[in-house]
Scaffold this active site. Structure first.
Site, short mmCIF file in Angstrom:
data_model
loop_
_atom_site.label_atom_id
_atom_site.label_comp_id
_atom_site.label_asym_id
_atom_site.label_seq_id
_atom_site.Cartn_x
_atom_site.Cartn_y
_atom_site.Cartn_z
N GLU A 222 0.87 -1.17 0.00
CA GLU A 222 0.00 0.00 0.00
C GLU A 222 0.90 1.22 0.00
O GLU A 222 2.02 1.14 0.49
CB GLU A 222 -0.79 0.05 1.33
CG GLU A 222 -2.23 -0.35 1.27
CD GLU A 222 -2.87 -0.15 2.64
OE1 GLU A 222 -3.02 1.00 3.05
OE2 GLU A 222 -3.18 -1.16 3.28
N LYS A 224 2.42 4.59 1.43
CA LYS A 224 2.54 5.24 2.72
C LYS A 224 2.44 6.73 2.45
O LYS A 224 3.26 7.30 1.73
CB LYS A 224 3.90 4.91 3.35
CG LYS A 224 4.15 5.56 4.68
CD LYS A 224 5.39 4.98 5.31
CE LYS A 224 5.82 5.72 6.56
NZ LYS A 224 4.78 6.29 7.38
N ARG A 229 -0.89 10.37 10.56
CA ARG A 229 -1.66 9.16 10.84
C ARG A 229 -2.71 9.51 11.89
O ARG A 229 -2.37 10.09 12.93
CB ARG A 229 -0.70 8.09 11.36
CG ARG A 229 -1.34 6.76 11.67
CD ARG A 229 -1.16 5.78 10.54
NE ARG A 229 -1.76 4.49 10.86
CZ ARG A 229 -1.10 3.50 11.45
NH1 ARG A 229 0.16 3.65 11.78
NH2 ARG A 229 -1.73 2.35 11.68
N ARG A 391 4.64 -5.19 15.88
CA ARG A 391 4.80 -6.63 16.03
C ARG A 391 5.63 -7.13 14.86
O ARG A 391 5.32 -6.84 13.71
CB ARG A 391 3.42 -7.29 16.05
CG ARG A 391 3.40 -8.69 16.57
CD ARG A 391 3.70 -8.76 18.06
NE ARG A 391 2.66 -8.21 18.92
CZ ARG A 391 1.56 -8.88 19.27
NH1 ARG A 391 1.34 -10.10 18.84
NH2 ARG A 391 0.68 -8.32 20.07
#
Lengths: 531, 334
Positions: A222, A224, A229, A391
């Site tokens: 995708e 950025k 954000r 993560r």
């Protein structure tokens, strides 16, 4: 307060992460409510006292100490709170009891700009230097004890053996001193109710891609986007816009406050439209345009018209009472795509998936992207749930981050053209060992841009006032100013004595606040050599 | 008027006593040197003749392996130098053998403190106030933020850290001359009679102190110890060895440092110190200013350290003062 002060000092001097976690956890377990809640708020920088600011604190000090002696001391110590804690005259009468943390917080909260000059001294008089330091740090909201809010929350989770994800989830539903959070974690009470309130949920974040090669069967690409954000939350009839740190920024973007009318938590990039950008009317403008809208208390009609905001959506976390975060990415994406027709198109659009057959194609696609608002690519595991924090292996960001290193200004030379007469070309260096143990600076690069015209004037003045030697047109400075230098890469080179050369170095920040001996060493730079 | 004291001249590499052609603590080799104490930035080798206390000369002999040209002067003893300059050495309370140098010439008296402190120290006699015309004072800790706490509280911190972590050891960085021996003597005074372990670089100076009558109890070398013997022990090393490979042989050491600089948090952090001990052999701000008041000179000359702040204090108190720009004095490790 004394126990909190001891914690603060122990955190200052403890280097290991585990050691810090242990210290905080011990404190949280052994301290009663509400002191521990206020302490936790201080460590996560969740406290602010409008009347207690560095200005009045300096003024109080200068009523007690000669201003020149204060300035010299501040200069040496490098921290106003610490300087004041050390210089504050020892109170005349003993037997004053030190305040508890909650008593101190209570007093600080009720101070006004007028009363602070009278009430803060009373409070400081009840404390030893260590207590004064902790109090002033707590009061001015910047602890700087080398721990992040995340580390404090992790320590909280460790202290009471609960999961840090749950702590993050409930955290934003509560305010200091977090009585319900302690009741839940320490005493097994029911968790705080988060339904029907427009709460912030912790963002899922990405690791930098580095040298990893991914299989596009498992990962999707995708864009950025180079905006902010944000999380758009609608619950209980109210819409809020949160930044990555969980700050409510709805006030700066009022056009978003009535853009969503169904209960949902959406993740996306806040951008502004700039009709002059890229030729396509209504496209996303560069970050520069967005900056026009940031940090404003009131937003004028002109602003709203010239730089209208919208959110380009990446993900959906909660939708109409359903928590989607455990679903794999591709299912959430399906839900998001299905949701789009129900959202106002002037306020929301969908961040498109980037099609590529092979990972190798992505580098080219990324390089050929001309859009100002594109910062790079995101790669998301197709089956990844939406989890708080970073993560490993789930999301990657692939942007060309500049590398950063702190260098000391060594030599300056005058520029040309618009900058003639200004000392605008700077040679800077890093330490070849321990600066407190007699190390020397070795030049590592040269840069002549990255600062504003205003900064150039300041730098020019600085160079003139700190010259220790002249070699023709070159001035040698007293090596007291630190630059944060950004660069694309660093390579072995025989040209410099340091054996290193930077590619595309530029001044990223001028660190007027940083003492030169804290600049980086050559080894730190050498560790970034990739070839 | 500065001109009144034309017979004594501050030069970049030391204080020149003109009629006697002598230099006080010169930073380069000279024919005639008057040395206040044995720290390397004050006592350099290679002078033709060196006047100092017997203790300082012994320290210099240990360091430079020569006694050539040594002329001992005991505390309180006055000697006459050529050019009719009388010199008396008076205790400065800094380290073993440290002295203030009192110079008298043409009815004027000048006192050069060298480094000094006013706190009691079991390893050397205390500072004596000598009234004078010109007081040449150090200013290492010449900022009002420096206020050294009583040494008892710092020793208690050290003993508590040790007692709380008997499976580890406490490694204390301390100047090999003076600070280390004072620390050990204070530990003994506080009732700590276990073996204290030394880095090799500390050994000879500790022996020298004992030869001059300063009891330090049982000392042994870390190189002779097993890791288990060092658990629960106090180990003393020079500051430079704190983060050195050498310390890897120790059982999970708690890094401590005994220094006046430890008063400032960032200073301690810069040196990776976990247990800062504010112990200094220099006068703190209160002692520096009180001493000027007690000595009450007609002018103060301020050297090595933060001259600016002490100069400002003198101005604020209507005291005549000037800052000297001497080179080569550093006390990063105190």
């Amino acid at each position: 307060m004394e126990k909190f002060a001891a914690l603060v000092d122990a955190l200052v001097y403890t280097r290991s992460r585990n050691g810090k976690l242990q210290l905080i956890a011990d404190y949280l377990r052994s301290t009663p409510d509400p002191d521990r809640g206020w302490a936790l708020a201080a460590l996560t920088e969740g406290l602010s006292f409008p009347a207690v600011k560095p200005g009045p604190i300096r003024n109080l000090m200068m009523e007690r100490v000669d201003p020149v002696l204060f300035a010299l001391s501040r200069d040496f110590v490098g921290d106003t709170a610490e300087t004041v804690s050390l210089l504050w005259p020892a109170p005349d009468t003993d037997g004053k009891t030190p305040p508890t943390v909650s008593e101190a917080v209570d007093l600080l909260r009720h101070m006004t700009r007028n009363s602070v000059m009278r009430e803060l001294p009373d409070l400081l008089d009840r404390l030893h230097p260590e207590g004064r330091y902790a109090l002033l740090k707590l009061a001015t909201g910047a602890m700087r004890v080398g721990i992040s809010a995340r580390l404090a929350k992790t320590a909280f989770a460790q202290a009471f053996e609960v999961s840090v994800e749950d702590v993050e989830e409930y955290w934003h539903a509560l305010a200091p001193p977090y009585a319900d959070l302690f009741a839940w974690a320490a005493e097994g009470a029911d968790p705080p109710d988060t339904s029907d309130r427009p709460l912030f949920r912790p963002f899922m974040l990405a690791h930098p891609l580095e040298d990893t090669v991914l299989d596009l069967d498992d990962y999707v690409a995708e864009w950025k986007w180079d905006g902010i954000r944000v999380q758009v939350v609608h619950a209980g009839g109210e819409t809020r816009l949160y930044s990555r740190t969980g700050d409510d920024v709805t006030g700066s973007f009022p056009e978003m406050s009535d853009a969503l009318d169904l209960p949902a938590v959406l993740d996306g990039e806040l951008l502004v439209r700039g009709a002059h950008q890229g030729g396509e009317a209504g496209g996303a403008a560069s970050f520069n345009a967005l900056q026009q809208r940031l940090g404003r208390k009131t937003v004028s009609k002109t602003m709203l018209a010239e730089f209208p905001a919208f959110v380009r959506l990446y993900d959906v976390l909660l939708l109409e009472g359903e928590d989607l975060r455990d679903l794999p990415w591709h299912e959430r994406r399906g839900r998001l795509e299905a949701l789009m027709p129900r959202l106002p198109s002037n306020r929301f659009d969908l961040s498109p998936v980037v099609d590529a057959d092979h990972f190798g194609d992505l580098a080219e696609i990324r390089a050929s992207a001309r859009d100002d608002a594109i910062e790079g690519l995101m790669l998301k595991r197709r089956d990844s749930p939406y989890v708080a924090g970073r993560r490993t292996g789930l999301w990657y960001k692939w942007k060309r981050d500049p590398l950063l290193v702190d260098c000391v200004l060594m030599y300056a030379q005058r520029g040309s053209g618009k900058r003639s007469s200004f000392y605008s070309d700077y040679t800077f260096g890093c330490w070849d060992g321990d600066p407190d143990g007699g190390a020397e600076l070795l030049p590592v690069g040269k840069a002549y841009f990255g600062f504003t015209d205003e900064e150039l004037r300041e730098l020019d003045r600085y160079v003139r006032n700190h010259t220790v030697n002249r070699f023709g047109p070159v001035r040698e400075t007293d090596k007291s100013l630190v630059f944060e230098v950004a660069f694309d890469s660093v390579h072995e080179s025989k040209r410099h004595k340091s054996g290193l050369a930077m590619r595309f170095p530029r001044i990223s920040r001028i660190r007027w606040d940083k003492p030169a001996h804290e600049a980086d060493r050559i080894e730190a730079l050498r560790a970034l050599v990739r070839d | 008027m500065i001109a009144d004291f034309a017979w004594i001249r501050p030069e970049p590499h030391g204080i020149h006593v003109v009629p006697a052609d002598c230099w006080i603590d010169p930073s380069q080799a000279v024919a005639n040197a008057l040395v206040t104490h044995g720290h390397a930035d004050h006592a350099r080798g290679g002078h033709g003749r060196t006047v100092a206390t017997p203790e300082t000369l012994a320290i210099m002999e240990l360091r430079y392996q020569t006694r050539e040209g040594a002329l001992p002067v005991r505390y309180g003893e006055t000697i006459r130098l050529p050019g009719e300059v009388d010199v008396t050495y008076v205790p400065a309370g800094h380290v073993l053998g440290s002295a203030q140098i009192v110079l008298e010439h043409a009815g004027e008296r000048v006192v050069v403190t060298g480094d000094y402190k006013r706190r009691p120290d079991p390893t050397c006699p205390p500072f004596e106030v000598v009234p004078c015309d010109v007081f040449i004072t150090e200013a290492t800790f010449g900022l009002p933020v420096f206020c050294h706490p009583p040494i008892e509280t710092e020793i208690a911190k050290l003993l508590k850290a040790r007692a709380d972590h008997l499976d580890r050891c406490v490694l204390v960085g301390a100047y090999a001359l003076g600070k280390a021996q004072r620390l050990i003597a204070e530990l003994r005074r506080a009732g700590h009679h276990d073996v204290i372990w030394l880095h090799g670089a500390m050994e000879r100076m500790c022996r020298l102190y004992e030869e001059w009558g300063v009891g330090l109890g049982e000392l042994r070398l870390v190189t002779d110890a097993t890791k288990d013997e060092l658990r629960g022990a106090i180990v003393v090393c020079p500051p430079s060895a704190l983060n050195d490979r050498w310390s890897r042989r120790l059982p999970d050491p708690i890094t401590a440092m005994a220094s006046g600089w430890m008063r400032v948090r960032q200073r301690a952090r810069q040196r990776n110190v976990e247990l800062p001990l504010v112990i200094s052999d220099h006068a703190d701000w209160g002692e520096l200013t009180r001493t000027i008041e007690e000595v009450n000179p007609s002018e103060s000359w301020i050297t090595h350290g933060r001259e600016e702040a002490l100069l400002r204090w003198c101005q604020l108190h209507q005291r005549r003062a000037r800052a000297l720009a001497l080179v080569g004095y550093e006390d990063e490790d105190d």
